[in-house]
Design a protein around this motif. Structure first.
Motif, mmCIF file in Angstrom:
data_model
loop_
_atom_site.group_PDB
_atom_site.id
_atom_site.type_symbol
_atom_site.label_atom_id
_atom_site.label_comp_id
_atom_site.label_asym_id
_atom_site.label_seq_id
_atom_site.Cartn_x
_atom_site.Cartn_y
_atom_site.Cartn_z
ATOM 1 N N LYS A 222 0.831 -1.202 0.000
ATOM 2 C CA LYS A 222 0.000 0.000 0.000
ATOM 3 C C LYS A 222 0.871 1.260 0.000
ATOM 4 N N VAL A 225 2.315 1.588 -3.501
ATOM 5 C CA VAL A 225 1.298 2.116 -4.424
ATOM 6 C C VAL A 225 1.177 3.622 -4.258
ATOM 7 N N ARG A 226 1.261 4.072 -3.033
ATOM 8 C CA ARG A 226 1.138 5.506 -2.776
ATOM 9 C C ARG A 226 2.324 6.287 -3.351
ATOM 10 N N ASP A 229 4.072 3.398 -7.785
ATOM 11 C CA ASP A 229 3.319 3.059 -8.996
ATOM 12 C C ASP A 229 2.024 2.369 -8.601
ATOM 13 N N ASP A 230 1.018 2.452 -9.459
ATOM 14 C CA ASP A 230 -0.252 1.773 -9.184
ATOM 15 C C ASP A 230 -0.072 0.266 -9.051
ATOM 16 N N THR A 231 0.894 -0.291 -9.784
ATOM 17 C CA THR A 231 1.237 -1.713 -9.658
ATOM 18 C C THR A 231 2.744 -1.807 -9.391
ATOM 19 N N LYS A 273 2.680 8.242 -11.088
ATOM 20 C CA LYS A 273 1.491 8.462 -10.277
ATOM 21 C C LYS A 273 0.840 9.805 -10.615
ATOM 22 N N PRO A 319 -9.566 5.605 -3.046
ATOM 23 C CA PRO A 319 -8.670 4.742 -3.827
ATOM 24 C C PRO A 319 -7.407 5.506 -4.205
ATOM 25 N N ASP A 320 -6.294 4.778 -4.300
ATOM 26 C CA ASP A 320 -5.019 5.414 -4.643
ATOM 27 C C ASP A 320 -4.554 4.950 -6.008
ATOM 28 N N LYS A 321 -5.472 4.852 -6.945
ATOM 29 C CA LYS A 321 -5.141 4.463 -8.310
ATOM 30 C C LYS A 321 -5.519 5.597 -9.265
ATOM 31 N N SER A 322 -4.724 5.779 -10.292
ATOM 32 C CA SER A 322 -4.920 6.899 -11.213
ATOM 33 C C SER A 322 -6.289 6.882 -11.871
ATOM 34 N N TYR A 324 -9.087 6.228 -10.771
ATOM 35 C CA TYR A 324 -10.155 6.802 -9.957
ATOM 36 C C TYR A 324 -10.215 8.317 -10.109
#
Length: 451
Positions: A222, A225-226, A229-231, A273, A319-322, A324
């Motif tokens: 987590k 990801v923050r 990168d998202d993955t 990100k 959510p911490d994904k682009s 979103y």
């Protein structure tokens, strides 16, 4: 309220969020502020639940911020005992079955489930529904100091003057462990037995969950990801998780392992990100040396761009994904924000764009684009940015249309408008419309949207 001079709770909430803006913009300790924001989102609570709302300022300022760079188990324990969390996920009302009671008050599993799924092990952490139920039993009796209008008003009297079982209770500020509400039978979580040990059972559980390999990996991923990168690469997650376990959950050491890894600095992860609306607003303030005159206006823009701080309802947090944050509508709002921000129109900030160039005014929009790109995005590919933004540099009335849109969506109260006008009159000088349009376009560009 009138008799005692009290103010509405909403005023407290507004001032609390305004303070977050000011800390993020001007604090010298940016890492602590970023990690405080990260952990609040991880241990999310929301103003949308009236019972927990009054405790949220204290939750962030006393449970999270001081422990944001410490040991994970200490942070987890502080959030578990916070009234904001106890009420948000209903553990304050969780009571073990009492054999001498006709009214069988039930055990609430909401917090136990999120403790395992969201706060520690992760959804694939290897636990079962039986484990969730056992965790909930261990945490029965973890509640809050009774206040007017809430809970059992005789609880403290029972604790201090009650029988031997009740005297095993514990009071720490707003937190109370009420021994007479605790399930005293044997519990087993992930194969580990927890004997009847009152409050210490819960502390032992928190420590146990914090030290699990699944927790180390879930938290490390987590964080990656923050920041990365998202993955994020599996090799990076492994390094961070190993550091987490070896250091007994030392957050500072996990961050250090991440930053010193080759994966953190690899070309494909640099600028991968996308900034959240909050990050976009704060990075604009800091990059342009802006002065925040009215944080509430900046908060309005952040909300308009899709991030209403402290009001995300689900315990998952934002959510911490682009994907979103970025879509056609959000990109338009971000461009609108950039143009409004740079022109000092209804954004709650004042900026002196010429001061950034030591009073050397660019002679053309193209020259201005080059000068301010070097200031704001020194490592970007200028040719690509120029090709993207050049058609908009001289668009007529672009600023006026954006300002009108912003004003109609977020009207300023009359008294605030008067203050804003006085400040504008007394200001050093208004920003040149051409410069404001160029800088606003840079802020709204895909390049500036990247962390």
């Amino acid at each position: 309220m009138e008799e005692k001079g009290f103010r509405p709770q909403q005023e407290l909430y507004k001032k609390f969020i305004a303070a977050k803006i000011l800390r993020a913009a001007f604090s010298a300790n940016q890492l602590r502020e970023v990690m405080t924001d990260f952990w609040f989102n991880h241990f999310n609570v929301s103003f949308t639940k009236p019972q927990s709302a009054p405790f949220i300022p204290s939750y962030e300022n006393h449970a999270i911020r001081p422990k944001a760079l410490g040991k994970f188990d200490n942070l987890l324990l502080a959030t578990a005992k916070s009234p904001a969390m106890l009420l948000y996920l209903d553990n304050a009302s969780s009571v073990g079955v009492r054999s001498n009671s006709k009214n069988k008050v039930g055990i609430n599993e909401n917090y136990a489930r999120e403790l395992m799924e969201l706060h520690t092990l992760g959804v694939d952490g290897g636990y079962t529904q039986k484990d969730v139920s056992e965790v909930a039993r261990i945490l029965t009796g973890w509640t809050i100091y009774p206040m007017n209008g809430y809970g059992n008003q005789n609880l403290i009297k029972q604790i201090t003057k009650g029988n031997e079982v009740q005297r095993q209770s514990r009071i720490e500020g707003d937190f109370v462990f009420a021994a007479n509400r605790h399930d005293k039978q044997l519990k087993t979580v992930l194969g580990k037995d927890f004997e009847n040990n009152g409050y210490n059972e819960g502390v032992e559980l928190i420590s146990y969950l914090s030290s699990r390999p699944a927790t180390a990996r879930f938290i490390s991923e987590k964080i990656a990801v923050r920041f990365v990168d998202d993955t994020p690469p599996e090799m990076l997650i492994d390094k961070m998780a190993n550091t987490f376990l070896a250091s007994n959950g030392d957050i500072k050491q996990v961050l250090t392992a991440m930053v010193y890894s080759p994966e953190f600095w690899s070309r494909e992860n640099i600028c991968s990100k996308v900034k959240t609306p909050f990050e976009l607003a704060i990075s604009s303030v800091r990059a342009l040396d802006a002065q925040v005159e009215n944080p509430n206006h900046l908060i309005n823009w952040i909300t308009r761009m899709g991030e209403k701080k402290y009001y995300y309802i689900a315990p998952t947090g934002f959510p911490d994904k682009s994907g979103y944050w970025i879509n056609t509508g959000s990109l338009l709002n971000r461009m609108n924000f950039g143009l409004s921000f740079a022109s000092n129109k209804n954004s709650g900030v004042t900026i002196d764009l010429l001061k950034l160039t030591e009073d050397h005014e660019p002679e053309s929009p193209e020259q201005a684009l080059k000068i301010y790109t070097e200031l704001l995005l020194p490592s970007t590919d200028f040719i690509t940015l120029k090709n993207r933004l050049s058609p908009l540099l001289t668009t007529q009335d672009l600023q006026k249309k954006v300002a009108k849109s912003a004003d109609s969506n977020f009207p300023i109260p009359d008294e605030e408008m008067e203050v804003a006008n006085r400040k504008k009159i007394n200001s050093r000088k208004s920003n040149n419309a051409m410069l404001a349009q160029v800088v606003g376009l840079i802020i709204g560009s895909p390049e500036f949207q990247r962390r």
